[in-house]
Motif scaffolding. Structure first.
Motif, PDB file in Angstrom:
ATOM      1  N   GLU A 131       2.706  20.601  36.780  1.00  0.00           N
ATOM      2  CA  GLU A 131       3.453  20.552  35.516  1.00  0.00           C
ATOM      3  C   GLU A 131       3.231  19.310  34.904  1.00  0.00           C
ATOM      4  O   GLU A 131       3.472  18.944  33.604  1.00  0.00           O
ATOM      5  N   THR A 132       2.873  18.203  35.150  1.00  0.00           N
ATOM      6  CA  THR A 132       2.679  17.051  34.924  1.00  0.00           C
ATOM      7  C   THR A 132       1.647  16.812  33.510  1.00  0.00           C
ATOM      8  O   THR A 132       2.283  16.500  32.506  1.00  0.00           O
ATOM      9  N   PRO A 133       0.467  17.568  33.583  1.00  0.00           N
ATOM     10  CA  PRO A 133      -0.501  17.376  32.533  1.00  0.00           C
ATOM     11  C   PRO A 133       0.154  18.356  31.558  1.00  0.00           C
ATOM     12  O   PRO A 133       0.060  17.987  30.181  1.00  0.00           O
ATOM     13  N   LEU A 134       0.998  19.485  31.719  1.00  0.00           N
ATOM     14  CA  LEU A 134       1.594  20.435  30.971  1.00  0.00           C
ATOM     15  C   LEU A 134       2.391  19.431  30.021  1.00  0.00           C
ATOM     16  O   LEU A 134       2.472  19.425  28.833  1.00  0.00           O
ATOM     17  N   VAL A 135       3.378  18.773  30.628  1.00  0.00           N
ATOM     18  CA  VAL A 135       4.296  18.005  29.996  1.00  0.00           C
ATOM     19  C   VAL A 135       3.737  17.061  29.027  1.00  0.00           C
ATOM     20  O   VAL A 135       4.166  16.731  27.992  1.00  0.00           O
ATOM     21  N   GLN A 136       2.851  16.422  29.736  1.00  0.00           N
ATOM     22  CA  GLN A 136       2.149  15.162  28.955  1.00  0.00           C
ATOM     23  C   GLN A 136       1.397  15.515  27.598  1.00  0.00           C
ATOM     24  O   GLN A 136       1.136  14.853  26.732  1.00  0.00           O
ATOM     25  N   GLY A 137       0.889  17.010  27.723  1.00  0.00           N
ATOM     26  CA  GLY A 137       0.164  17.588  26.872  1.00  0.00           C
ATOM     27  C   GLY A 137       0.993  17.578  25.203  1.00  0.00           C
ATOM     28  O   GLY A 137       0.538  17.533  24.202  1.00  0.00           O
ATOM     29  N   TRP A 138       2.350  17.810  25.415  1.00  0.00           N
ATOM     30  CA  TRP A 138       3.189  17.580  24.316  1.00  0.00           C
ATOM     31  C   TRP A 138       3.755  16.370  23.991  1.00  0.00           C
ATOM     32  O   TRP A 138       4.751  16.301  23.103  1.00  0.00           O
ATOM     33  N   GLY A 139       3.514  15.365  24.682  1.00  0.00           N
ATOM     34  CA  GLY A 139       3.918  14.076  24.670  1.00  0.00           C
ATOM     35  C   GLY A 139       5.081  13.715  25.421  1.00  0.00           C
ATOM     36  O   GLY A 139       5.645  12.710  25.324  1.00  0.00           O
ATOM     37  N   GLY A 140       5.381  14.829  26.294  1.00  0.00           N
ATOM     38  CA  GLY A 140       6.713  14.384  27.443  1.00  0.00           C
ATOM     39  C   GLY A 140       6.140  13.438  28.344  1.00  0.00           C
ATOM     40  O   GLY A 140       4.870  13.010  28.824  1.00  0.00           O
ATOM     41  N   ARG A 141       6.830  13.076  29.347  1.00  0.00           N
ATOM     42  CA  ARG A 141       6.966  12.318  30.464  1.00  0.00           C
ATOM     43  C   ARG A 141       6.943  12.987  31.772  1.00  0.00           C
ATOM     44  O   ARG A 141       8.254  13.942  31.734  1.00  0.00           O
TER      45      ARG A 141
END
Length: 162
Positions: A131-141
């Motif tokens: 989930e981490t790289p997925l969320v970071q992929g759209w600029g999320g934390r």
């Protein structure tokens, strides 16, 4: 005497299909977390309040009963069915929206909802979660909150069965 109206908090519970539209109506930024939340305890409510404090709204995605059983917590788990768990979750003031996912991880649902912040308890290594790289992929934390020691549904169930 007239029958009591349904509690207002039940409006927080939406199907997975309704979740994107319901999330769009929430105050931003949206915080997202997920789990079984089988028997609510102090650790859960503390964690959820801390998660909610990171943003303007909190979405909780519950494992369906089938998904929860695949986690290996025991053949009789969850003790509370998904509808009951959703109602308990929706009754909490820190929670703004409740939905479900049937997969083993919430990756697909996260990709659909794209929250600003993804939160898990401190017993998870965020670097190892897909989930981490997925969320970071759209600029999320992706954030791990401190684990509340001494509170575990599994340990609680073991104690009851003692």
């Amino acid at each position: 005497m007239a029958p009591a109206a349904a509690p207002e908090f039940l409006r927080k519970i939406v199907s997975r299909e309704q979740a994107p539209q319901a999330l769009a109506a929430l105050a931003q930024p949206v915080v997202f977390t997920n789990g079984v939340f089988d028997v609510l305890h102090r650790g859960h409510v503390t964690y959820l309040a801390q998660a909610r404090a990171l943003g303007a709204s909190l979405v909780v995605a519950l494992n369906t009963d089938a998904s929860a059983r695949r986690l290996g917590k025991g053949p009789d788990r969850p003790l509370n069915g998904e509808q009951d768990r959703a109602i308990m979750m929706a009754a909490l003031g820190s929670v703004d929206l409740v939905t479900w996912f049937d997969e083993d991880t919430p990756v697909q649902l996260l990709a659909e909802l794209r929250p600003a912040i993804y939160v898990k308890g401190g017993d998870y290594d965020m670097a190892r979660l897909p989930e981490t790289p997925l969320v970071q992929g759209w600029g999320g934390r992706a954030v791990a909150l401190p684990f509340v020691d001494g509170y575990s549904t599994t340990a609680f169930v073991r104690k009851i069965r003692g």
